[in-house]
Design a protein around this motif. Structure first.
Motif, PDB file in Angstrom:
ATOM      1  N   MET A  86       0.847  -1.192   0.000  1.00  0.00           N
ATOM      2  CA  MET A  86       0.000   0.000   0.000  1.00  0.00           C
ATOM      3  C   MET A  86       0.885   1.245   0.000  1.00  0.00           C
ATOM      4  N   LEU A  87       0.656   2.150  -0.957  1.00  0.00           N
ATOM      5  CA  LEU A  87       1.371   3.420  -1.033  1.00  0.00           C
ATOM      6  C   LEU A  87       0.394   4.529  -0.676  1.00  0.00           C
ATOM      7  N   ALA A  88       0.698   5.294   0.377  1.00  0.00           N
ATOM      8  CA  ALA A  88      -0.265   6.282   0.863  1.00  0.00           C
ATOM      9  C   ALA A  88       0.427   7.285   1.780  1.00  0.00           C
ATOM     10  N   HIS A  89      -0.289   8.376   2.052  1.00  0.00           N
ATOM     11  CA  HIS A  89       0.073   9.251   3.161  1.00  0.00           C
ATOM     12  C   HIS A  89      -0.459   8.645   4.454  1.00  0.00           C
ATOM     13  N   ALA A  90       0.312   8.791   5.503  1.00  0.00           N
ATOM     14  CA  ALA A  90      -0.179   8.463   6.834  1.00  0.00           C
ATOM     15  C   ALA A  90      -0.825   9.696   7.455  1.00  0.00           C
ATOM     16  N   ARG A  91      -1.621   9.472   8.490  1.00  0.00           N
ATOM     17  CA  ARG A  91      -2.108  10.610   9.279  1.00  0.00           C
ATOM     18  C   ARG A  91      -0.907  11.277   9.955  1.00  0.00           C
ATOM     19  N   VAL A  92      -0.867  12.592   9.875  1.00  0.00           N
ATOM     20  CA  VAL A  92       0.183  13.373  10.526  1.00  0.00           C
ATOM     21  C   VAL A  92      -0.488  14.338  11.487  1.00  0.00           C
ATOM     22  N   LEU A  93      -0.205  14.180  12.778  1.00  0.00           N
ATOM     23  CA  LEU A  93      -0.804  15.010  13.818  1.00  0.00           C
ATOM     24  C   LEU A  93      -2.326  15.023  13.694  1.00  0.00           C
ATOM     25  N   GLY A  94      -2.876  13.846  13.392  1.00  0.00           N
ATOM     26  CA  GLY A  94      -4.323  13.665  13.376  1.00  0.00           C
ATOM     27  C   GLY A  94      -5.011  13.975  12.074  1.00  0.00           C
ATOM     28  N   VAL A  96      -5.165  13.627   7.675  1.00  0.00           N
ATOM     29  CA  VAL A  96      -4.679  12.965   6.471  1.00  0.00           C
ATOM     30  C   VAL A  96      -5.523  13.393   5.279  1.00  0.00           C
ATOM     31  N   PHE A  97      -4.863  13.496   4.139  1.00  0.00           N
ATOM     32  CA  PHE A  97      -5.556  13.651   2.871  1.00  0.00           C
ATOM     33  C   PHE A  97      -4.781  12.849   1.845  1.00  0.00           C
ATOM     34  N   ASN A  98      -5.434  11.875   1.254  1.00  0.00           N
ATOM     35  CA  ASN A  98      -4.815  10.983   0.275  1.00  0.00           C
ATOM     36  C   ASN A  98      -5.482  11.166  -1.085  1.00  0.00           C
ATOM     37  N   PRO A  99      -4.973  12.047  -1.937  1.00  0.00           N
ATOM     38  CA  PRO A  99      -5.564  12.145  -3.281  1.00  0.00           C
ATOM     39  C   PRO A  99      -5.578  10.792  -4.002  1.00  0.00           C
ATOM     40  N   VAL A 119      -9.220   6.871  -4.847  1.00  0.00           N
ATOM     41  CA  VAL A 119      -9.124   8.304  -5.090  1.00  0.00           C
ATOM     42  C   VAL A 119      -9.991   9.051  -4.086  1.00  0.00           C
ATOM     43  N   HIS A 120      -9.422  10.104  -3.497  1.00  0.00           N
ATOM     44  CA  HIS A 120     -10.166  10.992  -2.599  1.00  0.00           C
ATOM     45  C   HIS A 120     -10.229  12.382  -3.223  1.00  0.00           C
ATOM     46  N   ASN A 121     -11.356  13.056  -3.065  1.00  0.00           N
ATOM     47  CA  ASN A 121     -11.418  14.452  -3.478  1.00  0.00           C
ATOM     48  C   ASN A 121     -11.464  15.359  -2.248  1.00  0.00           C
ATOM     49  N   THR A 122     -11.462  16.657  -2.475  1.00  0.00           N
ATOM     50  CA  THR A 122     -11.415  17.606  -1.364  1.00  0.00           C
ATOM     51  C   THR A 122     -12.783  17.836  -0.737  1.00  0.00           C
ATOM     52  N   TYR A 123     -13.799  17.110  -1.198  1.00  0.00           N
ATOM     53  CA  TYR A 123     -15.143  17.215  -0.611  1.00  0.00           C
ATOM     54  C   TYR A 123     -15.395  16.100   0.410  1.00  0.00           C
ATOM     55  N   ARG A 205       9.159  18.571   5.564  1.00  0.00           N
ATOM     56  CA  ARG A 205       7.810  18.692   5.005  1.00  0.00           C
ATOM     57  C   ARG A 205       6.799  18.716   6.148  1.00  0.00           C
ATOM     58  N   PRO A 206       6.803  19.769   6.974  1.00  0.00           N
ATOM     59  CA  PRO A 206       5.902  19.784   8.131  1.00  0.00           C
ATOM     60  C   PRO A 206       4.444  19.797   7.706  1.00  0.00           C
ATOM     61  N   TRP A 207       3.611  19.115   8.511  1.00  0.00           N
ATOM     62  CA  TRP A 207       2.175  19.028   8.204  1.00  0.00           C
ATOM     63  C   TRP A 207       1.973  18.598   6.754  1.00  0.00           C
ATOM     64  N   SER A 208       2.669  17.553   6.345  1.00  0.00           N
ATOM     65  CA  SER A 208       2.733  17.182   4.931  1.00  0.00           C
ATOM     66  C   SER A 208       1.366  16.944   4.308  1.00  0.00           C
ATOM     67  N   THR A 209       0.472  16.230   4.989  1.00  0.00           N
ATOM     68  CA  THR A 209      -0.826  15.943   4.374  1.00  0.00           C
ATOM     69  C   THR A 209      -1.709  17.181   4.320  1.00  0.00           C
ATOM     70  N   LEU A 210      -1.629  18.034   5.342  1.00  0.00           N
ATOM     71  CA  LEU A 210      -2.372  19.298   5.307  1.00  0.00           C
ATOM     72  C   LEU A 210      -1.847  20.191   4.191  1.00  0.00           C
ATOM     73  N   ALA A 211      -0.530  20.175   3.974  1.00  0.00           N
ATOM     74  CA  ALA A 211       0.061  20.978   2.905  1.00  0.00           C
ATOM     75  C   ALA A 211      -0.428  20.524   1.534  1.00  0.00           C
ATOM     76  N   VAL A 212      -0.585  19.205   1.350  1.00  0.00           N
ATOM     77  CA  VAL A 212      -1.102  18.690   0.081  1.00  0.00           C
ATOM     78  C   VAL A 212      -2.520  19.209  -0.168  1.00  0.00           C
ATOM     79  N   ALA A 213      -3.383  19.085   0.828  1.00  0.00           N
ATOM     80  CA  ALA A 213      -4.763  19.543   0.683  1.00  0.00           C
ATOM     81  C   ALA A 213      -4.819  21.047   0.434  1.00  0.00           C
ATOM     82  N   ALA A 214      -3.995  21.812   1.160  1.00  0.00           N
ATOM     83  CA  ALA A 214      -3.993  23.263   0.998  1.00  0.00           C
ATOM     84  C   ALA A 214      -3.517  23.664  -0.386  1.00  0.00           C
ATOM     85  N   ALA A 215      -2.495  22.969  -0.904  1.00  0.00           N
ATOM     86  CA  ALA A 215      -1.979  23.299  -2.235  1.00  0.00           C
ATOM     87  C   ALA A 215      -3.036  23.064  -3.304  1.00  0.00           C
TER      88      ALA A 215
END
Length: 244
Positions: A86-94, A96-99, A119-123, A205-215
């Motif tokens: 499985m290739l994915a982002h882990a939860r970071v500080l609670g 996660v966002f996995n496109p 696939v996950h979307n931002t909704y 890459r602090p708050w890596s999964t939040l940074a992905v969603a924000a970008a």
């Protein structure tokens, strides 16, 4: 077969060529894990990497592997206990966002049986595709899920999804009538899943999964301000525990 767990320091690039040309680039890191054996981290590192079954498939299974097996059973696939990478982002500080989460599914003999692309979307919605890649990792499937607010649910995906080794090199292209208006790539290098490696990547890459969603959201705002029309979103497929 590729050893797991491992960490990949990756560059993610989204290139849109029509009706406007636009490129998104960001760096992040992803985990490659055995879906049956998530990594056991030291207590102080656990907030920086957690794999929660609520974040995948229906969100109701007792484990990620159980959720995957239930999805495969619905499509007539039984791995008979074979290994899943499985290739994915882990939860970071609670959070996660996995496109895109990928599962390379093997039979008990070690042969690749299929690949599942979740696939996950931002909704807060998610959808999974069952794929049967060729020997080069290439697969095609019809688009069935609303991802970008600027594309309707039509067309096909052409994917190249070879299992990660020393490097990860993935490509997803959207093909619509008249061309291929969108291409996403994930490319990067493998690192041993050691505590010091995770700490180094977490600092870089602090708050890596939040940074992905924000970008993704920020680039969506830029496209909207450039006049790209928003396409209507179909009825929600939100999972009850997603992003909690």
């Amino acid at each position: 077969m590729t050893a797991a767990p491992a960490l990949y320091d990756v560059a993610v690039v989204h290139v849109r060529t029509a009706p406007l040309r636009h490129t998104l680039r960001h760096r992040t890191y992803m985990w490659l894990i055995d879906a049956d054996r998530p990594p056991e981290l030291p207590f102080l590192l656990r907030p920086w990497a957690r794999f929660d079954p609520r974040d995948h498939f229906t969100g109701l299974a007792p484990s990620v592997r159980a959720g995957l097996d239930a999805f495969l059973a619905e499509h007539g696939v039984d791995l008979a206990g074979g290994r899943v990478l499985m290739l994915a982002h882990a939860r970071v500080l609670g959070y996660v966002f996995n496109p895109l989460t990928l599962y390379w599914c093997h039979g008990p003999d070690g042969a690749l049986r299929c690949v599942v692309a979740e696939v996950h979307n931002t909704y807060g919605e998610r959808h999974s595709y069952l794929l049967h890649p060729d020997g080069a990792g290439r697969a095609t499937t019809g688009k069935e899920f609303y991802v970008s607010p600027f594309f309707p649910v039509d067309g096909r995906y052409r994917m190249r999804l070879p299992a990660p080794g020393d490097r990860v090199d993935l490509t997803v292209q959207l093909e619509r009538e008249g061309g291929r208006p969108f291409t996403a790539t994930v490319r990067g290098t493998r690192h041993e899943a050691r505590a010091r490696t995770l700490l180094r990547l977490a600092v870089r890459r602090p708050w890596s999964t939040l940074a992905v969603a924000a970008a993704i959201r920020w680039h969506g705002v830029r496209l909207y301000l450039r006049g790209l029309p928003v396409q209507p979103r179909p009825a929600s497929r939100r999972c009850p525990e997603n992003h909690r």
